[in-house]
Design a protein around this motif. Structure first.
Motif, PDB file in Angstrom:
ATOM      1  N   GLU A  46       0.824  -1.214   0.000  1.00 32.33           N
ATOM      2  CA  GLU A  46       0.000   0.000   0.000  1.00 32.33           C
ATOM      3  C   GLU A  46       0.859   1.265   0.000  1.00 32.33           C
ATOM      4  OE1 GLU A  46      -3.408   0.373  -0.397  1.00 32.33           O
ATOM      5  OE2 GLU A  46      -3.084  -1.713  -0.961  1.00 32.33           O
ATOM      6  N   ARG A  57      -3.212   1.302  -8.839  1.00 31.72           N
ATOM      7  CA  ARG A  57      -3.313   0.676  -7.516  1.00 31.72           C
ATOM      8  C   ARG A  57      -4.030  -0.662  -7.605  1.00 31.72           C
ATOM      9  NH1 ARG A  57      -5.015   5.893  -6.085  1.00 31.72           N
ATOM     10  NH2 ARG A  57      -7.097   5.096  -5.656  1.00 31.72           N
ATOM     11  N   ARG A  61      -2.490  -4.257  -6.645  1.00 29.37           N
ATOM     12  CA  ARG A  61      -3.152  -5.038  -5.592  1.00 29.37           C
ATOM     13  C   ARG A  61      -3.527  -6.432  -6.095  1.00 29.37           C
ATOM     14  NH1 ARG A  61      -6.676   0.104  -3.821  1.00 29.37           N
ATOM     15  NH2 ARG A  61      -5.216   0.973  -2.313  1.00 29.37           N
ATOM     16  N   SER A  65      -1.007  -8.000  -3.793  1.00 29.42           N
ATOM     17  CA  SER A  65      -1.740  -8.133  -2.528  1.00 29.42           C
ATOM     18  C   SER A  65      -2.660  -9.345  -2.496  1.00 29.42           C
ATOM     19  CB  SER A  65      -2.567  -6.880  -2.243  1.00 29.42           C
ATOM     20  OG  SER A  65      -1.735  -5.767  -2.061  1.00 29.42           O
TER      21      SER A  65
END
Length: 89
Positions: A46, A57, A61, A65
């Motif tokens: 992040e 983003r 992610r 992520s």
């Protein structure tokens, strides 16, 4: 929000019942610390995407992520299902 969750993990880890195979007096704290280590890896991602566009983003992610979240979910479920020692009264 995630920091509050991490604090809750630490509190829960300190009061968790001992499991078979653990040394006498060892608590669930190592489990809480592992969860915090995993959350920190997500925070690092992040921090790296901070200031990028929403599309960038999202792409990062999904690539970085999501696998960490999926692994963390599997790990948490396995920890929850692990056998515990009977409670001491």
């Amino acid at each position: 929000m995630l920091r509050a969750c991490a604090a809750g993990l630490l509190r829960a880890g300190r009061h968790r019942e001992e499991r078979p195979g653990r040394q006498q007096g060892q608590t669930g704290l190592p489990i809480a610390l592992e969860a915090i280590r995993r959350l920190d890896a997500l925070f690092e991602i992040e921090r790296a995407v901070n200031g990028r566009s929403a599309d960038e983003r999202r792409a990062v992610r999904q690539k970085k992520s999501k696998p960490l979240f999926d692994d963390m979910k599997a790990w948490l479920l396995s920890e929850r299902e692990a056998p515990r020692a009977p409670s001491r009264s």
